[in-house]
Enzyme design. Structure first.
Site, mmCIF file in Angstrom:
data_model
loop_
_atom_site.group_PDB
_atom_site.id
_atom_site.type_symbol
_atom_site.label_atom_id
_atom_site.label_comp_id
_atom_site.label_asym_id
_atom_site.label_seq_id
_atom_site.Cartn_x
_atom_site.Cartn_y
_atom_site.Cartn_z
ATOM 1 N N SER A 130 0.888 -1.143 -0.017
ATOM 2 C CA SER A 130 0.075 -0.090 -0.104
ATOM 3 C C SER A 130 1.018 1.461 -0.066
ATOM 4 C CB SER A 130 -0.905 -0.269 1.366
ATOM 5 O OG SER A 130 -1.982 0.735 1.055
ATOM 6 N N ARG A 171 -11.682 6.780 9.638
ATOM 7 C CA ARG A 171 -11.320 5.254 9.613
ATOM 8 C C ARG A 171 -12.412 4.244 8.938
ATOM 9 N NH1 ARG A 171 -7.085 1.931 9.148
ATOM 10 N NH2 ARG A 171 -7.017 0.264 10.656
ATOM 11 N N ASP A 222 -8.508 -6.796 -4.679
ATOM 12 C CA ASP A 222 -8.097 -5.623 -4.073
ATOM 13 C C ASP A 222 -8.550 -4.483 -5.204
ATOM 14 O OD1 ASP A 222 -6.696 -3.170 -3.381
ATOM 15 O OD2 ASP A 222 -4.793 -3.903 -3.185
ATOM 16 N N HIS A 237 -7.783 -5.193 -0.293
ATOM 17 C CA HIS A 237 -6.408 -4.682 -0.184
ATOM 18 C C HIS A 237 -5.843 -5.367 1.104
ATOM 19 C CE1 HIS A 237 -3.397 -1.672 -0.688
ATOM 20 N NE2 HIS A 237 -3.883 -1.190 0.675
ATOM 21 N N ASP A 238 -6.349 -5.526 2.197
ATOM 22 C CA ASP A 238 -5.943 -5.872 3.412
ATOM 23 C C ASP A 238 -5.152 -7.329 3.078
ATOM 24 O OD1 ASP A 238 -6.056 -3.945 5.172
ATOM 25 O OD2 ASP A 238 -7.796 -4.750 6.302
#
Lengths: 384, 208
Positions: free
Chosen positions: A156, A226, A322, A355-356
């Site tokens: 990232s 967040r 992602d 993405h994680d």
């Protein structure tokens, strides 16, 4: 150099004071120095000083990669990958990870005291870029006496730093592993960041950035930032698998605005725990740094030009689900590297975790990383 | 090193013939490198600087896990990124007939490589001709072993077709090996002979 009270030395791990003799020249034209840099190391630097691996952390990450986080008391964020016998093998490599410039875990950022005024920087902190973060890391390596990294690796925003490293200091990076990233932030990515920043700035407790001096904290705004960002880190499939439409602690819908769905409760939890460990102004500054990142633009519009003549070995990795940094963006980096006939590997890992995924248990990703690093390490031995 | 000593399994015939054509310490790009068997062999046996391109992501990931520099891509779209003369040898083994634009692919091979090594199944082989003549159905042989509806081969050609195309493109054929059904390779034979008795062919090409 004064350290500010919210960031006691225990958070920093190790601490370097940099830029005392020569300050850091920032892209915005300002100069910063001296400044603090909090970092962690794992493993041992060999006699030849050739086994250093720099891990670059993501937007809300920190230097506590493979050891307990002093704020959250949770394990390090990459313990699946970094440790003895793991892909980033601390029996073999000397692993360094530093908190990014502008951060809030020991490295100087907007929460720290400006020596010129004796007050927290707040919004007087200069706007920083990915390039500035990397220049600060290069100063840390100088401080540690490390001329050349065996590898720079990160996912990232960490991947953006890796690309910047390989472009700005090609002779200092033997191997580079940018994961789940892009050579520029897309309009969609900037848009999501803007939502987060607006949430923070809309919170009355933000006080135009002066909340520290006024003894307040924009908790609600940072939590919403967040929450919005967290959605972009997951795939629809992953959210559905985890929560579906399941209700939280109730048998049926209650016709109200409590967190009735599990996914709401989860996001609220993500938001509220995040504000305990992160500074709202740091969030503004670091998201801005990502938005400004465009490696091609910095090289006359040609991404290939950013890597002209490179001898670094690259391994690019992306994940199928992602959508924040999709494979297509990663592939642009591969094409640019091909255009300069660089030594490049590119793997796309099949995963539904979004993405994680780069932080999670993905055996195929770990196997390819192990293979790439081992082969690169052998090549490094031959060139030594 | 993750790259083991030459694998205990012998290389596929055409790969072994290709490997012989590659010189020591060369820069090599293997297009359609599969599981990386040839690349691994060339790195160990000839100390080449080897890279690969492979269509199947599973193949790519397996190669990278073995320490090979391989990217996911295909011959039709991913060769044009490379600069001219980036490699000493560009290898295209048993892949030409599956490309969408074989003519452009061959030109790209010789743009980015000083030499190209191309192998393909020969549709002019007597068994293929005999099969079509007597059965009237699409031929299936040892190298062409899938029925017409499932084969990835969309641009099959004969040895003579290939030689004609090289002529047309101004490509020099430095060597031609004709491989028969029993995997015996012959060099120095005529195009006519190779076209009739070669089940597959391996060409070493360059462009003056």
């Amino acid at each position: 150099m004064s350290t500010e009270p919210n960031s006691p030395p225990s958070l920093q791990g190790q601490l370097a004071i940099l830029g005392e003799a020569v300050p850091l020249e920032l892209d915005c034209g300002a100069r910063l120095g001296p400044f603090n840099m909090g970092y962690q190391t794992y493993g041992t630097l060999n006699a030849a000083r050739s086994n250093a691996v720099l891990i670059c952390h993501a937007l809300t990450g920190d230097q506590h990669v493979a050891s307990e986080n002093p704020v959250t008391h949770k394990p390090g964020w990459w313990t699946l990958l970094v440790g003895p016998g793991l892909p980033i093998d601390t029996d073999r490599y000397f692993v360094i990870c530093s908190n990014v410039l502008g951060g809030c875990m020991g490295t100087t950022g907007p929460r720290d005291i400006d020596p010129a005024t004796g007050k927290a920087y707040g919004l007087t902190f200069p706007v920083i870029t990915i390039g500035d973060m990397v220049r600060a890391q290069a100063m840390l390596l100088d401080h540690l006496g490390i001329e050349k990294l065996f590898c720079a690796i990160g996912g990232s925003m960490g991947g953006m730093q890796v690309l910047q490293w390989a472009s700005a200091y090609p002779e200092r990076v033997f191997a580079a592993v940018p994961i789940a990233c892009a050579a520029r932030h897309s309009a969609q990515n900037i848009a999501f960041h803007e939502v987060g920043r607006q949430a923070i700035m809309a919170d009355p407790d933000w006080c135009a950035g002066d909340y520290l001096a006024q003894g307040r904290n924009p908790r609600a705004g940072l939590a919403v930032a967040r929450m919005a960002a967290h959605i972009t880190y997951l795939s629809e499939q992953a959210l559905h698998r985890k929560f579906g439409r399941n209700l939280q602690d109730r048998p049926r819908i209650a016709y109200g605005f409590e967190a009735e769905f599990q996914v709401e409760s989860y996001l609220r939890h993500q938001g509220s725990t995040f504000v305990d460990r992160f500074d709202a102004n740091s969030y503004l500054y670091i998201t801005r740094a990502m938005d400004y990142f465009d490696l091609a633009e910095a090289h006359g519009g040609s991404l290939a030009a950013a890597f002209e003549g490179t001898r670094t070995r690259f391994c690019i990795a992306s994940f199928t689900s992602d959508w924040l940094f999709p494979t297509s963006e990663n592939r642009k980096i591969v094409h640019a590297l091909n255009a300069v006939a660089a030594n490049v590997s590119f793997v796309e890992i099949d995963s539904d975790k979004g993405h994680d995924a780069f932080l999670l248990d993905e055996p195929e990703f770990h196997a390819t990383l192990t293979g790439f690093l081992s082969a690169a390490w052998d090549a490094r031995q031959r060139t030594a | 090193m993750t790259i083991e000593t030459p694998s205990p399994l012998p290389l596929r015939t055409d790969l072994a013939l290709i490997a012989e054509m590659v010189t020591q310490d060369a820069r090599v790009l293997d297009v359609g490198c599969g599981d990386g068997a040839l690349l691994r062999h060339l790195i160990v046996a000839k100390n080449v600087d080897g890279r690969g391109v492979e269509l199947s992501q599973a193949g790519v990931n397996a190669c990278v896990a073995r320490g090979l520099s391989v990217i996911q891509g295909d011959a039709d779209t991913d060769l044009r990124d490379y600069p001219a003369a980036a490699f000493d040898f560009v290898i295209l083994s048993q892949t030409l007939q599956a490309t969408r634009q074989p003519r452009l692919v061959i030109e790209d091979l010789l743009r980015i490589g000083r030499r190209a090594i191309v192998s393909f199944p020969n549709f002019g082989h007597w068994r293929v001709r005999w099969h079509l003549l007597t059965q009237g159905t699409m031929p299936m042989t040892g190298t062409l072993n899938q029925p017409w509806h499932s084969t990835p081969n969309i641009h099959l050609c004969t040895v003579t077709d290939f030689v004609n195309l090289c002529d047309e493109l101004g490509i020099t054929i430095e060597r031609m090996l004709s491989v028969d059904a029993r995997s015996r390779a012959r060099s120095g034979v005529s195009t006519r002979f190779a076209n009739l008795f070669g089940e597959q062919a391996v060409f070493l090409l360059s462009k003056p």
